[in-house]
Write a protein that holds these residues in place. Structure first.
Motif, mmCIF file in Angstrom:
data_model
loop_
_atom_site.group_PDB
_atom_site.id
_atom_site.type_symbol
_atom_site.label_atom_id
_atom_site.label_comp_id
_atom_site.label_asym_id
_atom_site.label_seq_id
_atom_site.Cartn_x
_atom_site.Cartn_y
_atom_site.Cartn_z
ATOM 1 N N ARG A 211 21.444 -16.789 3.463
ATOM 2 C CA ARG A 211 20.256 -17.560 3.082
ATOM 3 C C ARG A 211 19.730 -17.110 1.718
ATOM 4 O O ARG A 211 19.357 -17.946 0.887
ATOM 5 N N VAL A 215 19.344 -19.282 -1.754
ATOM 6 C CA VAL A 215 18.092 -19.367 -2.513
ATOM 7 C C VAL A 215 18.360 -19.119 -3.991
ATOM 8 O O VAL A 215 17.931 -19.888 -4.861
ATOM 9 N N TRP A 219 18.266 -21.923 -7.117
ATOM 10 C CA TRP A 219 17.266 -21.681 -8.154
ATOM 11 C C TRP A 219 17.926 -21.609 -9.534
ATOM 12 O O TRP A 219 17.424 -22.194 -10.508
ATOM 13 N N PRO A 277 15.205 -23.767 -2.436
ATOM 14 C CA PRO A 277 14.879 -22.346 -2.232
ATOM 15 C C PRO A 277 13.563 -22.133 -1.486
ATOM 16 O O PRO A 277 13.444 -21.200 -0.687
ATOM 17 N N LEU A 280 14.251 -22.749 2.171
ATOM 18 C CA LEU A 280 15.109 -21.723 2.754
ATOM 19 C C LEU A 280 14.395 -20.390 2.937
ATOM 20 O O LEU A 280 14.808 -19.565 3.759
ATOM 21 N N LEU A 281 13.339 -20.161 2.187
ATOM 22 C CA LEU A 281 12.584 -18.926 2.330
ATOM 23 C C LEU A 281 11.585 -18.988 3.479
ATOM 24 O O LEU A 281 10.995 -17.964 3.842
#
Length: 623
Positions: A211, A215, A219, A277, A280-281
């Motif tokens: 993951r 990210v 980005w 991102p 996903l965070l």
């Protein structure tokens, strides 16, 4: 049936029923009966023990040994073992969910299928090399055995380790330094460095590492697209690929071409890569949203016909999203029979090319580079896998338990490497590969087109010392850049003209990797620029080998384009007043005379510093 179910005895030891359990009544055919009894011919009798009972007692030949995962029960076994809890006589029997491969096993199976591309490439090399190069056959045998192990036994930790270790070794020794090969190597490293003998811990650590890798990847690639040529309707790689997508028969009709807001797609793409991102965070539904968005993003960029298609990148991204929604993905993929999926892909591949490229003659394939020859199979596979990922993300019936995500310094190091690797164009170290593919980004020659990053962080100056090649008969320079657009199908060329997109699709193939001649007539050969170090990399070995050929070029030491001049002032670094240009330099390999150009690059510099070609005045679509 799951061994943790309250109605099934734990594996390896029989359960002694309690008094309350012995008194439990099950309703069969509307009449109460004692537990474990079946009515036969008007009287109750005790049925023979089920396979599960025999395995639990450990006394049946061929029974499952202790510690082995539970096998799915046949219908009769489920009916006899799924009893209602105490006090609920007459209620419907609850059937525990069937056991399935966990997320790590699902990833292993899918990743092995992605690695089939490398097996195909190695098979082509081995066939052309013949018996003269046994190393080619050895690499093929190693990769093929790892893939077979991963496909057949994905639930085994040994298969996961063997597949990723073999993949890393083969890719590092035989793979070209292209973006998707580098990313495949990074994924292999992420899985290996997060290994733990405890499978749940391994899954949790790999989940966090993958993951975090995603990210950073999104980005960085989103950052690259913030340049002045990305939203140029004529030059944008995004519009170029949209044209290739619209050339496919399902979309190639006048209403779509006339009314689709082509100019909005570059902005939509950049926003998508910078939004993923954030999703996903987070956790919970955000991860499901990220999976759906990623599927809708990665699938189309591989759909267009080769050589425009980037389906190898779409392939490698799909298995990674198993770690984004591990519980849901394992619940869905665990229900799919491997032989059924293979059969569907095999049948669909027979018709896919004919459906998508009806203008091609029967039996012919569109030109593909790299020459895997797997476009149809790859796209059909992507459609199936991404569809299942979307279904897993949106279906409420799938598993909802949260899979833990455990950070490790090793996983963070993998993400840090990708971050530095992706930012290397702004540091002046390299840009090929550097995740800047199809972004229209230019950082070389003191002519950065980025919205807010210039040469401020390029303190070395390698990419500001560049040459412009005007004429040459040296093959490694003639093929330093290749335009794939002339190899498009007629329909693709027509669609690009209709949306006013430039028919230029350049790539810089690795040395001696381009198997064909120049795609344009030599009378249409186009001058280009490259850093002086890249010219030196190509010519120094040829001079040492006694090759022949000449090149006419101009060398320029460019003034840095600074967005934040105060940074250089604080560092005490001075900028040039103007570009220093040395025009019309002729170099003859057979004569030599340029000691700087003839000095081979140190091994570390040859690994670190790599560039593709570029144009000073504009930035068309480049790989």
């Amino acid at each position: 049936a799951h061994p943790s179910s309250p109605h099934i005895a734990p594996l390896g030891r029989p359960r002694t029923p309690s008094l309350s359990r012995a008194r439990t009544r099950a309703r069969v055919g509307g009449r109460p009966m004692s537990e474990g009894s079946v009515r036969r011919g008007g009287r109750a009798s005790t049925p023979p023990p089920t396979p599960l009972a025999r395995a639990s007692a450990g006394g049946a030949p061929g029974g499952r040994p202790e510690g082995r995962p539970a096998q799915p029960l046949v219908a009769a076994d489920r009916a006899s073992s799924s009893m209602p809890p105490d006090g609920e006589a007459g209620a419907e029997a609850v059937v525990p969910p069937l056991a399935s491969v966990d997320a790590l096993g699902v990833f292993t199976g899918l990743w092995a299928q992605v690695m089939v591309l490398q097996v195909v490439k190695l098979a082509i090399k081995a066939r052309s090399a013949g018996a003269n190069q046994p190393a080619a056959i050895a690499w093929l045998a190693l990769m093929a055995s790892a893939v077979a192990f991963g496909v057949l036994l994905p639930e085994r930790g040994e298969a996961t380790v063997f597949l990723n270790a073999a993949g890393l070794l083969v890719l590092s020794c035989t793979g070209s330094q292209s973006n998707h090969v580098i990313l495949e190597m990074v994924v292999c490293v992420a899985i290996l460095v997060t290994y733990s003998a405890n499978r749940k811990r391994w899954l949790a650590q790999a989940t966090h590492a993958v993951r975090l890798f995603l990210v950073v990847l999104y980005w960085v690639t989103g950052l690259h697209k913030l340049n002045s040529d990305w939203d140029n309707n004529a030059l944008s790689c995004c519009n170029h690929m949209i044209g290739g997508l619209l050339a496919l028969p399902p979309l190639n009709f006048n209403f779509m071409l006339d009314n689709l807001p082509i100019g909005l797609f570059p902005y939509f793409t950049a926003v998508t890569e910078l939004t993923l991102p954030i999703l996903l965070l987070r956790s919970g539904k955000s991860l499901r949203y990220a999976t759906v968005v990623a599927a809708l993003f990665h699938l189309p960029i591989g759909m267009m016909l080769p050589p425009m298609s980037v389906y190898p990148f779409s392939l490698l991204m799909a298995p990674l999203y198993v770690f984004v929604i591990p519980s849901q993905a394992s619940a869905v993929f665990g229900r799919v029979k491997g032989w059924v999926a293979c059969l569907v892909v095999a049948v669909a591949c027979q018709k896919w090319t004919a459906l998508m490229a009806p203008e091609l003659e029967a039996g012919t394939e569109p030109f593909e580079y790299p020459a895997y020859g797997c476009w149809a199979a790859g796209i059909v596979w992507c459609i199936g896998v991404y569809s299942m990922l979307v279904f897993a993300a949106v279906s409420d019936k799938n598993a909802k338990e949260v899979c833990s995500s455990t950070p490790t310094w090793r996983g963070r190091f993998v993400a840090l490497f990708v971050l530095v690797f992706g930012l290397s164009p702004y540091l002046g170290i390299r840009n090929y590969p550097a995740l800047a593919m199809f972004s229209n980004l230019r950082t070389e020659g003191g002519r950065s087109n980025h919205a807010f990053l210039g040469d401020d962080f390029d303190l070395i100056g390698w990419q500001r010392d560049y040459v412009t090649v005007h004429e040459t008969n040296i093959r490694v320079l003639e093929l330093a850049q290749v335009d794939l657009a002339p190899l498009y199908t007629r329909k693709t060329k027509k669609t690009l003209n209709f949306i006013y997109a430039e028919r230029q699709f350049w790539l810089t193939p690795p040395l001696e990797a381009w198997p064909n001649n120049y795609t344009r007539p030599m009378s249409m050969w186009k001058p280009y620029s490259m850093p002086f170090l890249e010219l030196r990399r190509r010519l120094a070995p040829l001079r040492a080998a006694g090759s022949e050929g000449t090149v006419l070029y101009t060398r320029t030491l460019a003034r840095a384009k600074l967005r934040y001049p105060g940074l250089w002032q604080r560092l005490g670094k001075e900028n040039l007043e103007a570009d220093k240009v040395t025009p019309n330099i002729t170099y003859d390999l057979s004569v030599g005379g340029d000691a700087e150009l003839e000095e081979p690059l140190p091994w570390w510099l040859a690994v670190v510093a790599r560039w593709r070609t570029f144009d000073v005045e504009y930035s068309p679509c480049r790989h």
